[in-house]
Design a protein around this motif. Structure first.
Motif, PDB file in Angstrom:
ATOM      1  N   TRP A 255       0.845  -1.182   0.000  1.00 35.96           N
ATOM      2  CA  TRP A 255       0.000   0.000   0.000  1.00 35.96           C
ATOM      3  C   TRP A 255       0.892   1.248   0.000  1.00 35.96           C
ATOM      4  CZ3 TRP A 255       1.568   2.268   4.456  1.00 35.96           C
ATOM      5  CH2 TRP A 255       1.987   1.417   5.495  1.00 35.96           C
ATOM      6  N   ALA A 256       0.431   2.242  -0.715  1.00 33.28           N
ATOM      7  CA  ALA A 256       1.157   3.516  -0.786  1.00 33.28           C
ATOM      8  C   ALA A 256       0.139   4.631  -0.813  1.00 33.28           C
ATOM      9  CB  ALA A 256       2.046   3.571  -2.022  1.00 33.28           C
ATOM     10  N   MET A 257       0.365   5.658   0.027  1.00 36.41           N
ATOM     11  CA  MET A 257      -0.596   6.744   0.162  1.00 36.41           C
ATOM     12  C   MET A 257       0.090   8.090  -0.025  1.00 36.41           C
ATOM     13  SD  MET A 257      -2.847   5.382   3.423  1.00 36.41           S
ATOM     14  CE  MET A 257      -1.440   4.780   4.365  1.00 36.41           C
ATOM     15  N   GLY A 258      -0.665   9.047  -0.564  1.00 38.15           N
ATOM     16  CA  GLY A 258      -0.198  10.413  -0.670  1.00 38.15           C
ATOM     17  C   GLY A 258      -1.350  11.360  -0.445  1.00 38.15           C
ATOM     18  N   GLY A 259      -1.081  12.466   0.254  1.00 43.68           N
ATOM     19  CA  GLY A 259      -2.152  13.422   0.503  1.00 43.68           C
ATOM     20  C   GLY A 259      -1.784  14.381   1.611  1.00 43.68           C
ATOM     21  N   GLU A 260      -2.790  14.830   2.335  1.00 41.91           N
ATOM     22  CA  GLU A 260      -2.604  15.889   3.321  1.00 41.91           C
ATOM     23  C   GLU A 260      -2.229  15.372   4.703  1.00 41.91           C
ATOM     24  OE1 GLU A 260      -5.324  19.550   2.145  1.00 41.91           O
ATOM     25  OE2 GLU A 260      -6.535  17.770   2.478  1.00 41.91           O
ATOM     26  N   ASN A 261      -2.316  14.087   4.949  1.00 42.46           N
ATOM     27  CA  ASN A 261      -2.064  13.571   6.288  1.00 42.46           C
ATOM     28  C   ASN A 261      -1.264  12.286   6.194  1.00 42.46           C
ATOM     29  OD1 ASN A 261      -2.114  12.761   8.968  1.00 42.46           O
ATOM     30  ND2 ASN A 261      -4.255  13.345   9.267  1.00 42.46           N
ATOM     31  N   GLN A 262      -0.174  12.185   6.962  1.00 44.84           N
ATOM     32  CA  GLN A 262       0.666  10.997   6.955  1.00 44.84           C
ATOM     33  C   GLN A 262       0.347  10.040   8.103  1.00 44.84           C
ATOM     34  OE1 GLN A 262       4.602  12.943   6.881  1.00 44.84           O
ATOM     35  NE2 GLN A 262       4.883  12.009   4.873  1.00 44.84           N
ATOM     36  N   THR A 263      -0.610  10.383   8.956  1.00 41.73           N
ATOM     37  CA  THR A 263      -0.942   9.531  10.090  1.00 41.73           C
ATOM     38  C   THR A 263      -1.638   8.270   9.600  1.00 41.73           C
ATOM     39  OG1 THR A 263      -1.207  11.487  11.485  1.00 41.73           O
ATOM     40  CG2 THR A 263      -2.126   9.422  12.304  1.00 41.73           C
ATOM     41  N   PHE A 264      -1.020   7.105   9.861  1.00 43.62           N
ATOM     42  CA  PHE A 264      -1.547   5.861   9.305  1.00 43.62           C
ATOM     43  C   PHE A 264      -2.975   5.594   9.782  1.00 43.62           C
ATOM     44  CE2 PHE A 264      -2.277   1.290   9.454  1.00 43.62           C
ATOM     45  CZ  PHE A 264      -1.960   0.925   8.162  1.00 43.62           C
ATOM     46  N   ASP A 265      -3.281   5.895  11.041  1.00 45.58           N
ATOM     47  CA  ASP A 265      -4.602   5.592  11.593  1.00 45.58           C
ATOM     48  C   ASP A 265      -5.663   6.606  11.205  1.00 45.58           C
ATOM     49  OD1 ASP A 265      -3.637   3.325  12.852  1.00 45.58           O
ATOM     50  OD2 ASP A 265      -3.101   4.407  14.683  1.00 45.58           O
ATOM     51  N   ASP A 266      -5.320   7.587  10.382  1.00 45.78           N
ATOM     52  CA  ASP A 266      -6.295   8.574   9.938  1.00 45.78           C
ATOM     53  C   ASP A 266      -7.162   7.953   8.851  1.00 45.78           C
ATOM     54  OD1 ASP A 266      -7.693  10.890   9.288  1.00 45.78           O
ATOM     55  OD2 ASP A 266      -6.167  11.513   7.849  1.00 45.78           O
ATOM     56  N   MET A 267      -8.229   7.286   9.280  1.00 45.45           N
ATOM     57  CA  MET A 267      -9.143   6.648   8.337  1.00 45.45           C
ATOM     58  C   MET A 267     -10.540   6.639   8.933  1.00 45.45           C
ATOM     59  SD  MET A 267      -7.874   2.684   8.737  1.00 45.45           S
ATOM     60  CE  MET A 267      -6.135   3.101   8.532  1.00 45.45           C
ATOM     61  N   ASP A 268     -11.520   6.588   8.061  1.00 49.82           N
ATOM     62  CA  ASP A 268     -12.915   6.553   8.471  1.00 49.82           C
ATOM     63  C   ASP A 268     -13.459   5.158   8.214  1.00 49.82           C
ATOM     64  OD1 ASP A 268     -12.937   9.353   9.087  1.00 49.82           O
ATOM     65  OD2 ASP A 268     -13.011   9.744   6.931  1.00 49.82           O
ATOM     66  N   HIS A 269     -13.645   4.398   9.285  1.00 52.59           N
ATOM     67  CA  HIS A 269     -14.145   3.033   9.160  1.00 52.59           C
ATOM     68  C   HIS A 269     -15.624   3.024   8.801  1.00 52.59           C
ATOM     69  CE1 HIS A 269     -10.488   1.072  10.490  1.00 52.59           C
ATOM     70  NE2 HIS A 269     -10.395   1.939  11.479  1.00 52.59           N
ATOM     71  N   ILE A 270     -15.993   2.044   8.020  1.00 55.30           N
ATOM     72  CA  ILE A 270     -17.375   1.897   7.567  1.00 55.30           C
ATOM     73  C   ILE A 270     -17.895   0.547   8.052  1.00 55.30           C
ATOM     74  CG2 ILE A 270     -18.891   1.822   5.550  1.00 55.30           C
ATOM     75  CD1 ILE A 270     -16.546   3.304   4.079  1.00 55.30           C
ATOM     76  N   PRO A 271     -18.963   0.515   8.845  1.00 55.56           N
ATOM     77  CA  PRO A 271     -19.505  -0.768   9.298  1.00 55.56           C
ATOM     78  C   PRO A 271     -19.866  -1.659   8.116  1.00 55.56           C
ATOM     79  CG  PRO A 271     -20.505   1.056  10.508  1.00 55.56           C
ATOM     80  CD  PRO A 271     -19.709   1.650   9.395  1.00 55.56           C
ATOM     81  N   ILE A 272     -19.541  -2.914   8.211  1.00 56.64           N
ATOM     82  CA  ILE A 272     -19.843  -3.839   7.113  1.00 56.64           C
ATOM     83  C   ILE A 272     -21.326  -3.873   6.824  1.00 56.64           C
ATOM     84  CG2 ILE A 272     -19.797  -6.286   6.457  1.00 56.64           C
ATOM     85  CD1 ILE A 272     -17.095  -6.477   7.802  1.00 56.64           C
ATOM     86  N   SER A 273     -22.153  -3.644   7.839  1.00 53.87           N
ATOM     87  CA  SER A 273     -23.614  -3.649   7.636  1.00 53.87           C
ATOM     88  C   SER A 273     -24.066  -2.481   6.763  1.00 53.87           C
ATOM     89  CB  SER A 273     -24.330  -3.590   8.991  1.00 53.87           C
ATOM     90  OG  SER A 273     -23.922  -2.453   9.732  1.00 53.87           O
ATOM     91  N   ASP A 274     -23.200  -1.456   6.570  1.00 54.67           N
ATOM     92  CA  ASP A 274     -23.557  -0.306   5.722  1.00 54.67           C
ATOM     93  C   ASP A 274     -23.082  -0.484   4.283  1.00 54.67           C
ATOM     94  OD1 ASP A 274     -24.654   0.873   7.929  1.00 54.67           O
ATOM     95  OD2 ASP A 274     -22.994   2.274   8.277  1.00 54.67           O
ATOM     96  N   ILE A 275     -22.385  -1.558   3.990  1.00 49.27           N
ATOM     97  CA  ILE A 275     -21.876  -1.784   2.643  1.00 49.27           C
ATOM     98  C   ILE A 275     -22.939  -2.455   1.787  1.00 49.27           C
ATOM     99  CG2 ILE A 275     -20.086  -2.929   1.257  1.00 49.27           C
ATOM    100  CD1 ILE A 275     -18.998  -0.740   3.019  1.00 49.27           C
ATOM    101  N   SER A 276     -23.117  -1.944   0.574  1.00 50.61           N
ATOM    102  CA  SER A 276     -24.077  -2.562  -0.336  1.00 50.61           C
ATOM    103  C   SER A 276     -23.579  -2.430  -1.770  1.00 50.61           C
ATOM    104  CB  SER A 276     -25.458  -1.903  -0.183  1.00 50.61           C
ATOM    105  OG  SER A 276     -25.406  -0.532  -0.505  1.00 50.61           O
TER     106      SER A 276
END
Length: 276
Positions: A255-276
């Motif tokens: 995995w490789a990321m680029g953007g405004e924030n380098q903090t690895f844990d900066d993510m928005d989790h999505i409950p699996i029940s909300d995936i369709s």
């Protein structure tokens, strides 16, 4: 340099499987004796590979960069997934074993990729983002990466995250890079799925045979699509898209990321029940 124009948050919903692959998948990596590069409109990232055999390879300058040399205004992250090799950067040599990483700083001019044994060549996976400042080229062995154990066998996502290019190990501008290894019996690369609108991400899947595939999931949580990927394939994830995947066997992905924030844990989790 090949060009890749991706689809937007609305048009991907109406695309066929072939059209989705054309927009988001890079499947021509690791050509023997060649450097292969693809420039994408997602955060101006470049994804590619170099597989040197009997002679060294370089990073060619291209008109798409608008610069005199590749790293004039760019930083590069590399992970070797092949045989032993050496990368030389402005006269300094870095020995590259399997799963070693190298961060190449902005303004590095002379870059050369070589293999110790041409019959078992190094396979350098390359990701590059624009860089706003000059830092320092840094080699990171797999042992020196930051290791995080996550998941469980019960949920089929027992995995080790190896963070090699990240704050505290490498002083990069925006690039964060590493690889995740799934244990036998585990197939989910991240659970639950997530987004991070502050940065884009590129995955590259490997370490599984031709009889297996990874199903990479993309799109908005309410409108997901799947891309079926063979080993050695990269997939571009815009900031608006989830990134998650499940394989028919365990595997490893870079995995490789680029953007405004380098903090690895900066993510928005999505409950699996909300995936369709």
């Amino acid at each position: 340099m090949k060009l890749r124009y991706t689809a937007d948050i609305n048009s991907y919903k109406r695309m066929t499987n072939a059209e989705l692959k054309q927009a988001f998948v890079v499947d021509d990596l690791f050509a023997p004796g060649e450097t292969v590069l693809t420039y994408t409109d997602v955060d101006r990232a470049i994804v590619g590979s170099a597989v040197p055999q009997d002679k060294p390879l370089g990073l060619p300058q291209s008109k798409e960069l608008g610069s005199d040399y590749f790293c004039e205004r760019r930083e590069v992250g590399i992970v070797n997934i092949g045989g032993a090799g050496t990368i030389e950067v402005d006269g300094t040599s870095y020995k590259m074993q399997y799963k070693d990483s190298l961060y190449i700083a902005r303004e590095s001019k002379d870059i050369s990729f070589s293999s110790v044994n041409p019959s078992e060549p190094a396979q350098y996976y390359i990701v590059s983002y624009p860089a706003h400042r000059t830092t320092q080229t840094t080699h990171v062995s797999k042992a020196d990466a930051h290791h995080i154990e996550l998941g469980s066998a019960i949920e089929s996502n027992d995995r080790v995250i190896n963070q090699s290019i990240r704050p505290g190990i490498v002083d990069s501008c925006q690039l964060v890079m590493g690889f995740t290894e799934l244990e036998p019996g585990s197939v989910w690369n991240t659970k639950p799925p997530h987004t991070h609108r502050r940065r884009s991400e590129i995955y590259m899947y490997f370490e599984y045979n031709d009889d297996n595939r990874v199903f990479h999931f993309m799109g908005e949580p309410s409108e997901t699509r799947s891309l079926v990927l063979a080993a050695g394939t990269a997939v571009i994830s815009p900031a608006w898209s989830i990134h998650s995947g499940a394989g028919t066997t365990n595997y490893t992905f870079i995995w490789a990321m680029g953007g405004e924030n380098q903090t690895f844990d900066d993510m928005d989790h999505i409950p699996i029940s909300d995936i369709s």
